[in-house]
Write a protein that holds these residues in place. Sequence first.
Motif, short mmCIF file in Angstrom:
data_model
loop_
_atom_site.label_atom_id
_atom_site.label_comp_id
_atom_site.label_asym_id
_atom_site.label_seq_id
_atom_site.Cartn_x
_atom_site.Cartn_y
_atom_site.Cartn_z
N SER A 1 78.32 123.27 67.59
CA SER A 1 77.91 124.68 67.64
C SER A 1 78.87 125.48 68.53
O SER A 1 79.21 126.62 68.21
N GLN A 2 79.31 124.87 69.63
CA GLN A 2 80.25 125.55 70.52
C GLN A 2 81.56 125.84 69.80
O GLN A 2 82.16 126.90 69.97
N THR A 3 82.01 124.89 68.97
CA THR A 3 83.27 125.09 68.24
C THR A 3 83.15 126.28 67.30
O THR A 3 84.05 127.12 67.22
N THR B 1 87.00 143.27 63.07
CA THR B 1 88.39 143.37 63.54
C THR B 1 88.63 142.54 64.81
O THR B 1 89.39 142.92 65.69
N GLN B 2 87.93 141.44 64.88
CA GLN B 2 88.19 140.53 66.01
C GLN B 2 89.17 139.45 65.55
O GLN B 2 89.08 138.98 64.42
N ALA B 3 90.06 139.09 66.43
CA ALA B 3 91.07 138.09 66.07
C ALA B 3 90.42 136.71 65.95
O ALA B 3 89.54 136.37 66.75
N THR B 4 90.84 135.98 64.92
CA THR B 4 90.32 134.61 64.76
C THR B 4 91.14 133.68 65.64
O THR B 4 92.38 133.76 65.65
N ASP B 5 90.45 132.83 66.38
CA ASP B 5 91.14 131.87 67.24
C ASP B 5 91.84 130.85 66.35
O ASP B 5 91.20 129.97 65.75
N THR B 6 93.17 131.00 66.24
CA THR B 6 93.91 130.17 65.28
C THR B 6 93.89 128.69 65.66
O THR B 6 93.91 127.82 64.78
N SER B 7 93.88 128.42 66.98
CA SER B 7 93.90 126.99 67.36
C SER B 7 92.56 126.33 66.95
O SER B 7 92.54 125.20 66.46
N THR B 8 91.46 127.06 67.13
CA THR B 8 90.16 126.53 66.71
C THR B 8 90.13 126.37 65.19
O THR B 8 89.65 125.35 64.66
N VAL C 1 75.70 130.12 64.14
CA VAL C 1 76.09 131.54 64.22
C VAL C 1 75.06 132.39 64.97
O VAL C 1 75.37 133.51 65.38
N PHE C 2 73.85 131.88 65.16
CA PHE C 2 72.82 132.66 65.84
C PHE C 2 72.85 132.45 67.36
O PHE C 2 72.24 133.22 68.10
N ILE C 3 73.52 131.39 67.80
CA ILE C 3 73.47 131.05 69.23
C ILE C 3 74.03 132.17 70.13
O ILE C 3 73.37 132.56 71.09
N GLY D 1 92.47 110.27 79.34
CA GLY D 1 93.70 110.94 78.90
C GLY D 1 94.05 110.68 77.44
O GLY D 1 95.20 110.84 77.03
N LEU D 2 93.06 110.27 76.65
CA LEU D 2 93.32 109.99 75.23
C LEU D 2 93.06 111.25 74.40
O LEU D 2 92.31 112.15 74.83
N PRO D 3 93.70 111.35 73.21
CA PRO D 3 93.43 112.52 72.37
C PRO D 3 91.96 112.55 71.93
O PRO D 3 91.41 111.52 71.53
N THR D 4 91.33 113.70 72.05
CA THR D 4 89.90 113.79 71.73
C THR D 4 89.68 114.11 70.26
O THR D 4 90.58 114.63 69.59
N ILE D 5 88.49 113.78 69.81
CA ILE D 5 88.14 114.10 68.41
C ILE D 5 87.45 115.47 68.42
O ILE D 5 86.49 115.67 69.17
N PRO D 6 87.95 116.43 67.63
CA PRO D 6 87.35 117.77 67.67
C PRO D 6 85.88 117.74 67.24
O PRO D 6 85.51 117.01 66.31
N LEU D 7 85.07 118.52 67.93
CA LEU D 7 83.65 118.58 67.58
C LEU D 7 83.45 119.69 66.55
O LEU D 7 83.35 120.87 66.89
N VAL D 8 83.46 119.28 65.30
CA VAL D 8 83.45 120.24 64.20
C VAL D 8 82.43 119.80 63.15
O VAL D 8 82.35 118.60 62.84
N PRO D 9 81.65 120.75 62.61
CA PRO D 9 80.76 120.35 61.51
C PRO D 9 81.59 119.97 60.28
O PRO D 9 82.43 120.76 59.84
N VAL D 10 81.39 118.77 59.77
CA VAL D 10 82.15 118.32 58.60
C VAL D 10 81.20 118.09 57.42
O VAL D 10 79.98 118.07 57.59
N SER D 11 81.81 117.90 56.24
CA SER D 11 80.98 117.74 55.04
C SER D 11 80.47 116.31 54.91
O SER D 11 81.26 115.36 54.84
N SER D 12 79.16 116.19 54.86
CA SER D 12 78.53 114.88 54.71
C SER D 12 78.92 114.24 53.37
O SER D 12 79.27 113.06 53.30
N SER D 13 78.90 115.06 52.31
CA SER D 13 79.20 114.51 50.97
C SER D 13 80.65 114.06 50.88
O SER D 13 80.96 113.05 50.26
N GLN D 14 81.56 114.84 51.51
CA GLN D 14 82.97 114.45 51.42
C GLN D 14 83.26 113.21 52.26
O GLN D 14 84.16 112.44 51.94
N ALA D 15 82.48 113.01 53.32
CA ALA D 15 82.62 111.78 54.11
C ALA D 15 82.22 110.59 53.24
O ALA D 15 82.89 109.55 53.24
N VAL D 16 81.15 110.76 52.46
CA VAL D 16 80.69 109.68 51.57
C VAL D 16 81.74 109.40 50.49
O VAL D 16 82.08 108.25 50.21
#
Lengths: 349, 218
Positions: free
Chosen positions: A63-65, A117-124, A194-196, A279-294
């Motif tokens: 949700s934070q992402t 007209t807010q800029a989208t955070d491109t890195s996110t 989006v409501f948070i 100090g290891l690369p982290t896994i981004p916390l992002v909502p992903v597609s359940s069906s595409q994972a399957v």
Amino acid sequence: MIDPIILLFLSSGLFLGWALGANDAANVFGTAVGTRMVSWRNAAIICSIFVILGAVISGAGTSQTLGKLGAITALPGAFMTALSAGFSVFVMTKSGLPVSTSQAIVGAIIGWNFFSTQATDTSTLAKILSTWIICPLLAAVIAIVILKISKYFGRKMNLSLIRLDAYKRIALIFAGALGAYSLGANNIANVIGVFIPAQPLAELKIGSFSFSSTQQLFLLGGLAIALGVCTYSKKVMLTVGSDLGQLSSTSALVAVISHSIVLFLFASQGLEALLSRYGLPTIPLVPVSSSQAVVGAIVGISILQGITAVKWNVLGKIIVGWIVTPIFAGIVCFIGLFFLQNVFSLSVI
Amino acid sequence: MFENFSLFKRTSELESKIDQFFEKLAEASVIYRLAVRGYLREGASEEFKERLDTVGELETQADSLRRDIEQKLYKNILIPDSRGDVLGLIETADDVLTLFQSSLWALYIEKPTIHDQFSNGFKRLTNMVIKAVDELALSCHAFFRNPHAVPAHNSKVTLYEKEADKISSELKVKIFESKIKLVEKLHLRDFVNGIDGIADHAEDVADRLSIYAIKRLT
């Protein structure tokens, strides 16, 4: 008591949650129910409990992402963003594209960014886009590893067919519970993320416990998913089915476990903290597609079993879905926000 | 500790019933061999009738086990892709027992005269058929516990079946070249075919088993 107007604005997100529960529960418990190993009633109860637990306990990361991608502080704006994502999912499903709620909500948020007209955070954004590709690939790799390990131990342990089957049945229930937890943790962001930022609900105090707006939203979202599981998933599991329906029980079990692990990896704040501590690369916390994972897990299993005939049209449809879904949702959101602001005179920014 | 869970309890019960079923098959094959040898020695004696009854009892017990296994499988155990294979295997293996029983009943009712010159041929044929069935029983056991071993057992079933065919052909040639009456020749031919048919059926079951084993291994 929640203000009815706020509930009305939340309804689009709750509808998304309902649709998610109705459709994606089949990825988690479809095999177990389809093979009558678990009654649908028991599956729905287990699934609902673990979805709510996942959403409430581990839903914050993804949700934070989404919040970083676009902080929608006006409730009508959040309403339209969730509604356009839901509408896009409906239209894409009707067109036969393997649509993902995660991708629709991202497109809708970008639509809101354009409108406000807010800029989208491109890195996110880059982080989110990369997970769309990484998610099925990772699921495929995990499925291959699990299948290899299970075959190795299967040979070593020399279990009888009947006993092996009993273990599979129990494993399917545990995998289903883990899958439901991961689904709640990972996909709750699509439902109420989006409501948070708007913080629409007042803090709730019950005795010495107090529940923040965010916690209440997670619970509401979890309940909406659980409602989808309880009211409509039976039909999806038994009539529409899922890609898991045509697999052997072992492959289906491996696919469910891989899917659950992938969703969990993309939602676990604990794992992220652990990786960053070393100090290891982290896994981004992002909502992903359940069906595409399957689908990714099934492709991995097929590769390992020497089935080289990859269904290119399915793969092509997924890629088209990656592009078309967010663009469509973004456009719908932009137009919807325009109407809300200019026709209904609501503040959407 | 785990055995206390009802699923594991049911699983153990089912495992035990399947083991018992294949034990009946192996037991029936030993008795069948003794019965045929006894018939060749002294005809349809009291002892032969006792052995026929024993095979009949074993067949009845196996039938009841089969029904029990089928019900358990369909009620609450086994994921369907394994269930269909186990049912198919048990049903076709059960037919071997029926063939043992019907072959002995035919000897008891029709009482064919088996002349000494053919006695050795019948003995060899029966031995080969029993070897095929015994190997099939081992293959069935292996299917449940070690599917990798199934092809090796099945190759032996095929080998013994081919050998049984060869012996039965030689025996039939010998019967029809002999000086006995045509009606006796035709009568004995039917018995040769009946005994050899058991090995043919064992091979059919083994063929099914090969497919089931491949499914388990993939």
